[in-house]
Design an enzyme around this catalytic site. Structure first.
Site, PDB file in Angstrom:
ATOM      1  N   CYS A 105       0.834  -1.215   0.000  1.00 26.04           N
ATOM      2  CA  CYS A 105       0.000   0.000   0.000  1.00 26.04           C
ATOM      3  C   CYS A 105       0.865   1.259   0.000  1.00 26.04           C
ATOM      4  CB  CYS A 105      -0.878   0.046   1.243  1.00 26.04           C
ATOM      5  SG  CYS A 105      -2.096  -1.254   1.357  1.00 26.04           S
ATOM      6  N   GLU A 112       0.706   3.855   1.961  1.00 22.63           N
ATOM      7  CA  GLU A 112       1.122   4.307   3.294  1.00 22.63           C
ATOM      8  C   GLU A 112       2.386   3.577   3.739  1.00 22.63           C
ATOM      9  OE1 GLU A 112      -1.785   3.303   2.246  1.00 22.63           O
ATOM     10  OE2 GLU A 112      -3.445   4.269   3.294  1.00 22.63           O
TER      11      GLU A 112
HETATM   12  N1  THU Z   1      -4.395   0.446  -0.873  1.00 20.70           N
HETATM   13  C1  THU Z   1      -3.522   1.383  -0.402  1.00 20.70           C
HETATM   14  O1  THU Z   1      -2.561   1.771  -1.071  1.00 20.70           O
HETATM   15  N2  THU Z   1      -3.738   1.865   0.843  1.00 20.70           N
HETATM   16  C2  THU Z   1      -4.747   1.462   1.672  1.00 20.70           C
HETATM   17  O2  THU Z   1      -4.773   1.854   2.826  1.00 20.70           O
HETATM   18  C3  THU Z   1      -5.776   0.561   1.183  1.00 20.70           C
HETATM   19  C4  THU Z   1      -5.532  -0.056  -0.135  1.00 20.70           C
HETATM   20  C5  THU Z   1      -4.174  -0.089  -2.215  1.00 20.70           C
HETATM   21  C6  THU Z   1      -3.781  -1.529  -2.260  1.00 20.70           C
HETATM   22  C7  THU Z   1      -4.233  -1.928  -3.642  1.00 20.70           C
HETATM   23  O3  THU Z   1      -3.209  -1.586  -4.561  1.00 20.70           O
HETATM   24  C8  THU Z   1      -5.419  -1.032  -3.920  1.00 20.70           C
HETATM   25  O4  THU Z   1      -5.363   0.014  -2.966  1.00 20.70           O
HETATM   26  C9  THU Z   1      -6.764  -1.731  -3.822  1.00 20.70           C
HETATM   27  O5  THU Z   1      -6.888  -2.398  -2.613  1.00 20.70           O
END
Ligand code: THU
Length: 131
Positions: A56, A58
């Site tokens: 992700c 973050e």
């Molecule tokens: N995702 C993030 O980057 N941060 C989050 O807190 C939730 C989900 C991303 C992971 C994946 O690439 C996409 O969002 C869909 O879940």
């Protein structure tokens, strides 16, 4: 938004543009304001054909900052083009809790600006601690 927050929001938006998300098409950017510095360090979500390998935005931002020698953060801004704006997932909250205090500000934003703000302990009241 304060000029400081605006600069960090811009860094998060720029990082979001670098998102590698060919599977979900859900681009996420995040940026951490470094304490006692003008720096904001960004991260984006990086997906993988083996979905579990995805990281992700973050966690990308935290790992990038720590890798560059920064562990003291003032606040985080997460940017998505979603309404309501996305909240960091539980893995990311756990990683934030490793480095940030309970009152650490987490700002949720979209492409227009910051929409909602929380303390880290509102999103993760009981983080796992090993030490
Ligand atoms: N995702 C993030 O980057 N941060 C989050 O807190 C939730 C989900 C991303 C992971 C994946 O690439 C996409 O969002 C869909 O879940």
């Amino acid at each position: 938004m304060s000029p400081e927050m605006h600069k960090t929001w811009e860094a998060a938006c720029l990082s979001r543009q670098r998102s590698y998300s060919p599977y979900s098409h859900f681009a996420v950017g995040a940026a951490l304001k470094i304490r006692n510095s003008d720096l904001s360090i960004g991260g984006c979500n990086v997906e993988n054909a083996s979905y579990g390998g995805t990281v992700c935005a973050e966690r990308s931002a935290v790992f990038s900052a720590v890798s560059q020698g920064y562990q003291d953060f003032e606040f985080l801004i997460v940017v998505t083009d979603a309404e309501p704006p996305a909240v960091p997932c539980a893995f990311c909250l756990g990683v934030l809790a490793e480095f940030c205090p309970p009152d650490f500000p987490v700002h949720l934003a979209n492409l227009a600006g910051v929409e909602r703000s929380y303390r880290l302990d509102e999103l993760l009241p009981h983080p796992f601690k090993l030490l």
